[in-house]
Write a protein that holds these residues in place. Structure first.
Motif, PDB file in Angstrom:
ATOM      1  N   LEU A  47      52.600 -36.252  11.561  1.00  0.00           N
ATOM      2  CA  LEU A  47      51.262 -36.458  12.553  1.00  0.00           C
ATOM      3  C   LEU A  47      51.139 -37.477  13.778  1.00  0.00           C
ATOM      4  O   LEU A  47      50.703 -37.041  14.925  1.00  0.00           O
ATOM      5  N   ALA A  48      52.050 -38.288  14.106  1.00  0.00           N
ATOM      6  CA  ALA A  48      52.203 -38.594  15.591  1.00  0.00           C
ATOM      7  C   ALA A  48      52.786 -37.573  16.261  1.00  0.00           C
ATOM      8  O   ALA A  48      53.010 -37.576  17.657  1.00  0.00           O
ATOM      9  N   GLY A  49      53.868 -36.714  15.824  1.00  0.00           N
ATOM     10  CA  GLY A  49      54.641 -35.909  16.763  1.00  0.00           C
ATOM     11  C   GLY A  49      53.885 -33.942  17.033  1.00  0.00           C
ATOM     12  O   GLY A  49      54.230 -33.367  17.809  1.00  0.00           O
ATOM     13  N   LEU A  50      52.992 -33.552  15.710  1.00  0.00           N
ATOM     14  CA  LEU A  50      52.203 -32.392  16.352  1.00  0.00           C
ATOM     15  C   LEU A  50      51.383 -32.837  15.701  1.00  0.00           C
ATOM     16  O   LEU A  50      50.262 -32.775  14.593  1.00  0.00           O
ATOM     17  N   ALA A  51      50.447 -32.675  16.508  1.00  0.00           N
ATOM     18  CA  ALA A  51      48.568 -32.017  16.546  1.00  0.00           C
ATOM     19  C   ALA A  51      49.015 -31.011  15.612  1.00  0.00           C
ATOM     20  O   ALA A  51      47.734 -31.416  14.966  1.00  0.00           O
ATOM     21  N   ALA A  52      49.657 -29.829  15.218  1.00  0.00           N
ATOM     22  CA  ALA A  52      49.131 -28.805  13.655  1.00  0.00           C
ATOM     23  C   ALA A  52      49.187 -29.827  12.402  1.00  0.00           C
ATOM     24  O   ALA A  52      48.814 -29.181  11.672  1.00  0.00           O
ATOM     25  N   ALA A  53      49.581 -31.108  12.006  1.00  0.00           N
ATOM     26  CA  ALA A  53      50.228 -31.768  11.150  1.00  0.00           C
ATOM     27  C   ALA A  53      48.788 -31.951  10.816  1.00  0.00           C
ATOM     28  O   ALA A  53      48.489 -32.658   9.493  1.00  0.00           O
ATOM     29  N   GLN A  54      47.914 -32.470  11.462  1.00  0.00           N
ATOM     30  CA  GLN A  54      46.375 -32.878  11.112  1.00  0.00           C
ATOM     31  C   GLN A  54      45.699 -31.960   9.933  1.00  0.00           C
ATOM     32  O   GLN A  54      45.243 -32.379   8.802  1.00  0.00           O
ATOM     33  N   GLN A  55      46.118 -30.951   9.591  1.00  0.00           N
ATOM     34  CA  GLN A  55      46.151 -29.870   8.819  1.00  0.00           C
ATOM     35  C   GLN A  55      46.993 -30.630   7.384  1.00  0.00           C
ATOM     36  O   GLN A  55      46.164 -30.573   6.751  1.00  0.00           O
ATOM     37  N   TRP A  97      47.349 -33.720   6.536  1.00  0.00           N
ATOM     38  CA  TRP A  97      46.808 -34.389   6.407  1.00  0.00           C
ATOM     39  C   TRP A  97      45.464 -34.937   5.667  1.00  0.00           C
ATOM     40  O   TRP A  97      45.097 -34.718   5.025  1.00  0.00           O
ATOM     41  N   LYS A  98      45.065 -33.393   6.830  1.00  0.00           N
ATOM     42  CA  LYS A  98      43.952 -32.942   5.486  1.00  0.00           C
ATOM     43  C   LYS A  98      42.979 -32.275   4.304  1.00  0.00           C
ATOM     44  O   LYS A  98      43.453 -32.500   3.232  1.00  0.00           O
ATOM     45  N   VAL A  99      45.212 -32.213   4.326  1.00  0.00           N
ATOM     46  CA  VAL A  99      45.113 -31.424   2.652  1.00  0.00           C
ATOM     47  C   VAL A  99      44.934 -32.431   1.819  1.00  0.00           C
ATOM     48  O   VAL A  99      44.917 -32.359   0.442  1.00  0.00           O
ATOM     49  N   VAL A 100      46.186 -33.771   2.577  1.00  0.00           N
ATOM     50  CA  VAL A 100      46.543 -35.114   1.229  1.00  0.00           C
ATOM     51  C   VAL A 100      45.470 -35.520   1.430  1.00  0.00           C
ATOM     52  O   VAL A 100      45.286 -36.492   0.270  1.00  0.00           O
ATOM     53  N   GLU A 101      44.706 -35.423   2.476  1.00  0.00           N
ATOM     54  CA  GLU A 101      42.986 -36.078   2.508  1.00  0.00           C
ATOM     55  C   GLU A 101      42.350 -35.634   1.002  1.00  0.00           C
ATOM     56  O   GLU A 101      41.777 -36.235  -0.034  1.00  0.00           O
TER      57      GLU A 101
END
Length: 318
Positions: A200-208, A210-214
């Motif tokens: 999440l700190a390195g890639l904006a695309a990784a927000q997705q 986190w969304k799955v994790v959430e």
């Protein structure tokens, strides 16, 4: 041994103890149960040297001083509810021994964070720390600055949920308390995984990611709370999944809460640990009264996600 449905509050004349009496009296009123005021005195050990027997006059004086503390606490409780049924216990010995024995036969112990023997600036006293770590029932710790205000009077009951067995027991306690108080539940579950954090700190695309994790964690939380939602249909629940440290998330959520409830140790605790790091830290920082719930049965493997002098007559024990 069946526990009495009684709220026990420890008193020693300190400001924190007086605040604890107000909280305990209010809680006993809302639960519709009696309040038991408990205090103790200790005979100086040097008086027992070489077989000496302390004079009866000294026993009488210590008992009278302790009874005056109990009477003061009784008046405070009656200010909260004049119709509250009140009993008392006076014990010779340490307050720790007294409270641990009472914890075996009562449903809740309430105490100030530190008493008259506390060092200046100490938030968590040795007595409260020992009782929280070893009690057989939930222990509520009330600081002298935990005042009832218009902001928190009707605030939520906040509970930390981490998927451990003792956390589930804490959640059950929180629901029962919220139901008695007509309060909302805020169930807080924090989730941090170092790899996801780095992504999440390195890639904006990784927000997705986190969304799955959430979404997954929300589903797990819903599954854990489902039986309690059915048992307490009148309790509204806010479920909060946050990517944060547990201590910070719970302190923030408890700023306008009536009560913060946590298990004594969670899924990160070592086997046999009496009090986890999160519970210890929260006892120092919680902005409202806090309950620590210890396991009432053996903890399963965490899933992913001296004699007492005691009155028994309610209301007017002399």
């Amino acid at each position: 041994m069946t526990a009495e449905n009684t709220v026990v509050v420890a008193v020693d004349g300190s400001d924190a103890a007086k605040n604890a009496v107000r909280w305990a009296a209010n809680t006993a009123s809302k639960r519709g149960v009696p309040l038991r005021i408990a205090s103790s005195y200790t005979m100086p050990q040097f008086l027992y040297a070489e077989g000496m027997v302390p004079p009866q006059e000294l026993f009488d004086e210590l008992q009278a001083e302790t009874m005056s503390i109990v009477e003061e606490a009784k008046k405070i409780a009656e200010e909260v509810n004049p119709d509250l049924k009140i009993a008392y216990t006076i014990a010779e010995g340490t307050p720790i021994d007294m409270l641990l024995e009472l914890s075996e036969t009562n449903k809740m112990i309430v105490m100030g964070s530190r008493g008259l023997g506390g060092l200046s600036g100490m938030v968590m006293g040795s007595v409260s720390a020992a009782v929280v770590s070893h009690a057989h029932c939930p222990v509520v710790v009330v600081r002298e600055d935990n005042h009832l205000t218009e902001e928190n009077k009707y605030g939520p009951v906040v509970v930390g949920v981490d998927g451990s067995d003792v956390s589930q027991q804490a959640t059950e306690f929180a629901f029962a308390e919220a139901d008695a108080r007509g309060a909302k539940i805020e169930a807080i579950h924090t989730w941090i995984d170092m790899q996801v954090q780095a992504s999440l700190a390195g890639l904006a695309a990784a927000q997705q990611e986190w969304k799955v994790v959430e979404e997954e964690q929300t589903q797990l939380l819903q599954e854990r709370l489902a039986p309690l939602l059915e048992q307490y249909p009148n309790v509204d629940v806010d479920m909060v999944i946050t990517r944060d440290r547990p201590i910070r998330a719970l302190v923030d959520a408890a700023k306008h809460a009536q009560l913060l409830v946590v298990g004594s140790h969670g899924r990160g605790g070592f086997r046999g640990m009496l009090l986890g790091s999160t519970a210890r830290a929260l006892l120092q920082q919680a902005p409202c009264p806090m309950v620590v719930v210890r396991p009432t049965k053996p903890i399963k493997q965490a899933k992913s996600f001296k004699s007492l002098k005691s009155s028994k007559t309610p209301k007017s024990d002399k």
